[in-house]
Design a protein around this motif. Structure first.
Motif, PDB file in Angstrom:
ATOM      1  N   THR A  36       0.854  -1.187   0.000  1.00  0.00           N
ATOM      2  CA  THR A  36       0.000   0.000   0.000  1.00  0.00           C
ATOM      3  C   THR A  36       0.893   1.240   0.000  1.00  0.00           C
ATOM      4  O   THR A  36       2.046   1.196   0.451  1.00  0.00           O
ATOM      5  CB  THR A  36      -0.904   0.061   1.256  1.00  0.00           C
ATOM      6  N   THR A  37       0.329   2.338  -0.502  1.00  0.00           N
ATOM      7  CA  THR A  37       1.063   3.602  -0.503  1.00  0.00           C
ATOM      8  C   THR A  37       0.906   4.220   0.870  1.00  0.00           C
ATOM      9  O   THR A  37      -0.215   4.488   1.301  1.00  0.00           O
ATOM     10  CB  THR A  37       0.484   4.551  -1.568  1.00  0.00           C
ATOM     11  N   SER A  38       2.023   4.455   1.570  1.00  0.00           N
ATOM     12  CA  SER A  38       1.929   4.998   2.929  1.00  0.00           C
ATOM     13  C   SER A  38       1.920   6.515   2.930  1.00  0.00           C
ATOM     14  O   SER A  38       1.135   7.143   3.624  1.00  0.00           O
ATOM     15  CB  SER A  38       3.101   4.539   3.787  1.00  0.00           C
ATOM     16  N   TYR A 139       7.764  10.769  -5.569  1.00  0.00           N
ATOM     17  CA  TYR A 139       8.256   9.594  -4.838  1.00  0.00           C
ATOM     18  C   TYR A 139       7.403   9.319  -3.601  1.00  0.00           C
ATOM     19  O   TYR A 139       7.065  10.238  -2.861  1.00  0.00           O
ATOM     20  CB  TYR A 139       9.725   9.775  -4.432  1.00  0.00           C
ATOM     21  N   ASN A 140       7.053   8.062  -3.429  1.00  0.00           N
ATOM     22  CA  ASN A 140       6.257   7.629  -2.281  1.00  0.00           C
ATOM     23  C   ASN A 140       7.021   6.604  -1.470  1.00  0.00           C
ATOM     24  O   ASN A 140       7.963   5.977  -1.964  1.00  0.00           O
ATOM     25  CB  ASN A 140       4.949   6.972  -2.756  1.00  0.00           C
ATOM     26  N   VAL A 141       6.566   6.427  -0.247  1.00  0.00           N
ATOM     27  CA  VAL A 141       7.020   5.301   0.562  1.00  0.00           C
ATOM     28  C   VAL A 141       5.873   4.296   0.573  1.00  0.00           C
ATOM     29  O   VAL A 141       4.727   4.657   0.868  1.00  0.00           O
ATOM     30  CB  VAL A 141       7.374   5.744   1.993  1.00  0.00           C
ATOM     31  N   GLN A 149       9.391  -1.591   3.953  1.00  0.00           N
ATOM     32  CA  GLN A 149       9.082  -0.359   3.227  1.00  0.00           C
ATOM     33  C   GLN A 149       9.924  -0.256   1.966  1.00  0.00           C
ATOM     34  O   GLN A 149      11.037  -0.769   1.905  1.00  0.00           O
ATOM     35  CB  GLN A 149       9.351   0.834   4.126  1.00  0.00           C
ATOM     36  N   HIS A 150       9.353   0.412   0.979  1.00  0.00           N
ATOM     37  CA  HIS A 150      10.073   0.654  -0.261  1.00  0.00           C
ATOM     38  C   HIS A 150       9.819   2.053  -0.749  1.00  0.00           C
ATOM     39  O   HIS A 150       8.712   2.568  -0.623  1.00  0.00           O
ATOM     40  CB  HIS A 150       9.592  -0.305  -1.350  1.00  0.00           C
ATOM     41  N   VAL A 151      10.849   2.637  -1.355  1.00  0.00           N
ATOM     42  CA  VAL A 151      10.694   3.935  -1.989  1.00  0.00           C
ATOM     43  C   VAL A 151      10.507   3.700  -3.480  1.00  0.00           C
ATOM     44  O   VAL A 151      11.243   2.910  -4.082  1.00  0.00           O
ATOM     45  CB  VAL A 151      11.952   4.796  -1.739  1.00  0.00           C
ATOM     46  N   GLY A 152       9.530   4.365  -4.059  1.00  0.00           N
ATOM     47  CA  GLY A 152       9.316   4.188  -5.491  1.00  0.00           C
ATOM     48  C   GLY A 152       8.326   5.194  -6.022  1.00  0.00           C
ATOM     49  O   GLY A 152       7.932   6.138  -5.317  1.00  0.00           O
TER      50      GLY A 152
END
Ligand SMILES: *[C@@H]1O[C@H](CO)[C@@H](O)[C@H](O)[C@H]1NC(C)=O
Ligand SMILES: *[C@@H]1O[C@H](CO)[C@@H](O)[C@H](O)[C@H]1NC(C)=O
Ligand SMILES: *[C@@H]1O[C@H](CO)[C@@H](O)[C@H](O)[C@H]1NC(C)=O
Ligand SMILES: *[C@@H]1O[C@H](CO)[C@@H](O)[C@H](O)[C@H]1NC(C)=O
Ligand SMILES: *[C@@H]1O[C@H](CO)[C@@H](O)[C@H](O)[C@H]1NC(C)=O
Ligand SMILES: *[C@@H]1O[C@H](CO)[C@@H](O)[C@H](O)[C@H]1NC(C)=O
Length: 636
Positions: A36-38, A139-141, A149-152
């Protein structure tokens, strides 16, 4: 001289200031399952932004490979040295200059830029806000259900004059894809670190009465059954010049006592023998975690690979490429880095979100303190029984990796991959939805990668049907697993396969709606060939179990091709290298046992059907070693 340094400097400045419209470079249609987009990422954080530069001459790669792999070519078998491969495909200076000039013009100081030793990548250390301006993105976490967690981002653009020099940018739309061993139940997405934990080729469990005769090959496949099915009776003559590689990803591990138990029953000459370990990125044959899920794959692959290349005696050793350390694991690009140093980036992986990043000893206790760039010469035949769903990965990422398999072909290496165990569905029985997402109730067929890469040989699975024996024709495997097969959504139909696929579509075109399979007739179709994948007798943790999967089929084909190489090497010829242009050629007609029964159900359908000629279930059929040997000995 016209090309004075001043002139060059002015030229690159001119390129950099030239206004060029932005164009969309890569885009994702949906978030992978479980994510999910945090939140929006912090504008002031720093990112190592990496630009994978487009290689030179990739547009000629196919033609160059066919020049050495097409049996009709005068240069058949004239494989290239690794140095020539590296020099031919290295990104051009123009690509390095274009990306650097653009970054400089956009305010990235030279001190914040690094170029990878192979010149394949440029890294720029910039803030998130700066990266967002450079790529016209946000950019989202993202957070996984498991807490990682991932940055993308969802999509990104590049200026037109830069885009043509860049394959991909990271971090961006690429996600943490899960590398799976063939077969197995659905598991939640997890770190690449532990590819395939909890999934494996399938087993129906231990049993006590072991048959070794040919009468029972419908219930127990043993080496003697495979030798009978495929005519594999051959004593190696040139083993000192030959090599056969089996690839395993940590924490998958073989158990020596299981190899010995197997060989006590099936080949006493190799009891006590081990594969020749090549450790890549800290790869270890771990013995901390055990059980079928950790030992089933490696034991299966090595028991059959080692046995089948050693008929009555120990002659041919098998190389084990054990890839990835325990904390992080690895994926296919890590192996490719070890085989071809020119493919390496800064830290040994092409894409930090899909591949293992090494060295990792700063991030993990007991991590691997090094890199494995170009550390080993590739074996003549390399067999892998792991795979992704094509849709797990982006088209740019898969294209880049696929080109690397073509380069191995240029070097004379045969690369075989298992085609998947879920028929027309993907790993974990996932099928595609119209938006590109994958779910168990999806209706669209879900092709497998790297099997859809036109430069690997994809291996499907067959069975000796219940009540039949080794002299009866085999069928497509329909016990426990179904042979992976179908049509790519990413790769175009290669020339060598055109006639076979056109023939299938003309005479046997499935009636499925065009929306659920790639019915264009213009895409790469798989598998190429097949071999038995049902009821393998495998020693696992001190017991014999029956194992099912294209996982078994791939090393068996690898062993057969290794024996063909032996015969060629023994008479001073080159290894067979990339075999697809040969096996689809008229010269090889009749060299495979055509499989015409069974299908590869999946996605709520019966899948495709095995029919006379090539089909997307069993390919051209199963190998006949004596016929293949005769043909390959006639080729130069
Ligand atoms: C990027 O630059 C920042 C600020 O100068 C620095 O703190 C950070 O360590 C750098 N990161 C990398 C990967 O070079
Ligand atoms: C394997 O071979 C050994 C030695 O010949 C024998 O004792 C054992 O029973 C065999 N295993 C099975 C499962 O038949
Ligand atoms: C296989 O079946 C054929 C026909 O029934 C029979 O003649 C042959 O002996 C069988 N072979 C084996 C190995 O059981
Ligand atoms: C495997 O065989 C090759 C070629 O004969 C040889 O160089 C190598 O030392 C062998 N490795 C092992 C572990 O036996
Ligand atoms: C990794 O190896 C280098 C060189 O041997 C050494 O300087 C460094 O301390 C090592 N790092 C770790 C974390 O072990
Ligand atoms: C079918 O495959 C071709 C090439 O392989 C590709 O261009 C096309 O987008 C694919 N169709 C779908 C619906 O994915």
């Amino acid at each position: 001289m016209l090309c004075s340094p001043v002139f060059l400097a002015l030229l690159s400045l001119a390129v950099s200031v030239q206004a060029s419209p932005y164009v969309l470079h890569e885009k994702r249609s949906h978030l992978p399952a479980g994510w999910t987009t945090s939140r929006r990422h912090d504008a002031a954080e720093h990112l190592p932004l990496r630009f994978g530069l487009r290689q030179s001459n990739v547009d000629q790669l196919d033609a160059l490979l066919m020049d050495v792999a097409d049996p009709e070519s005068p240069n058949y078998g004239a494989h290239w040295a690794p140095e020539k491969v590296a020099a031919t495909f290295a990104p051009s200076k123009a690509s390095v200059d274009a990306v650097r000039a653009w970054l400089l013009a956009e305010g990235v100081p030279a001190a914040k830029m690094k170029i990878a030793p192979g010149k394949g990548w440029i890294q720029a250390n910039v803030t998130v806000a700066h990266a967002e301006r450079l790529l016209r993105t946000t950019y989202n976490v993202y957070t996984h259900a498991g807490g990682e967690q991932h940055v993308g981002c969802e999509k990104y653009d590049l200026p037109e004059h830069v885009a043509s020099h860049v394959d991909l940018v990271t971090p961006s739309i690429h996600f943490d894809a899960v590398l799976r061993k063939r077969g197995g139940a659905a598991v939640p997405a997890k770190k690449i670190g532990l590819p395939g934990v909890g999934i494996s080729p399938k087993t129906t469990g231990a049993f006590s009465t072991l048959f070794t005769e040919l009468q029972h090959c419908d219930t127990q496949i043993t080496p003697v059954c495979l030798r009978a099915l495929y005519g594999l009776v051959y004593q190696p003559l040139a083993s000192s010049k030959n090599s056969f590689g089996i690839v395993e990803y940590t924490p998958q591990a073989y158990v020596q006592s299981d190899l010995d138990m197997f060989n006590k029953n099936f080949s006493t000459a190799i009891v006590g023998k081990s594969p020749n370990l090549v450790s890549i990125d800290g790869g270890v044959v771990q013995n901390v975690q055990t059980g079928f899920d950790y030992n089933g794959e490696s034991n299966l692959d090595l028991q059959y690979a080692m046995n089948l290349v050693n008929f009555a005696g120990y002659k041919q050793n098998v190389t084990l490429y054990q890839v990835g350390d325990i904390p992080q694991g690895a994926s296919f690009n890590n192996l490719l880095d070890a085989l071809d140093g020119s493919f390496c980036t800064f830290e040994g992986g092409d894409d930090p979100l899909n591949d293992g990043i090494y060295p990792d000893s700063d991030s993990y206790p007991n991590g691997f303190n090094g890199t494995s760039c170009g550390i080993t010469k590739p074996a003549n035949v390399i067999s892998t029984s792991y795979g992704y769903n094509e849709a797990d990965l982006s088209p740019f990422y898969t294209a880049r990796q696929c080109a690397e398999y073509a380069k191995l072909g240029l070097m004379g290496v045969t690369v075989v991959y298992s085609s998947g165990d879920n028929g027309v569905a993907g790993n974990s029985d996932l099928c595609l939805n119209a938006d590109g997402s994958q779910t168990e109730d999806g209706a669209i067929f879900n092709p497998s990668f790297p099997s859809t890469c036109p430069y690997v040989t994809a291996i499907g699975a067959t069975q000796v049907s219940p009540g039949q024996n080794v002299t009866d024709p085999e069928s497509a495997c329909e016990q426990v697993i179904y042979s992976g097969g179908g049509f790519s959504n990413y790769f175009a139909l290669p020339a060598y396969q055109k006639a076979a696929v056109a023939g299938y579509l003309k005479d046997h075109k499935p009636s499925y709606a065009a929306g659920i399979w790639n019915s264009t007739g213009g895409s790469r179709a798989y598998p190429d060939i097949s071999a038995n994948g049902a009821n393998y007798v495998v020693a696992v943790n001190g017991k014999f179990a029956r194992v099912f999967g294209t996982s078994a089929s791939a090393p068996v084909v690898g062993a057969i091709l290794t024996m063909v190489n032996d015969a060629r090497l023994a008479v001073g010829k080159k290894p067979i290298g990339f075999i697809n242009p040969s096996i689809y050629s008229a010269f090889f007609a009749g060299a495979f046992n055509d499989i015409t029964q069974g299908g590869n159900q999946g996605c709520g359908t019966p899948g495709f059907a095995a029919v006379p000629g090539w089909d997307p279930v069993t390919g051209l059929g199963t190998p006949s070693f004596p016929k293949l040997l005769a043909r390959w000995l006639l080729l130069p």
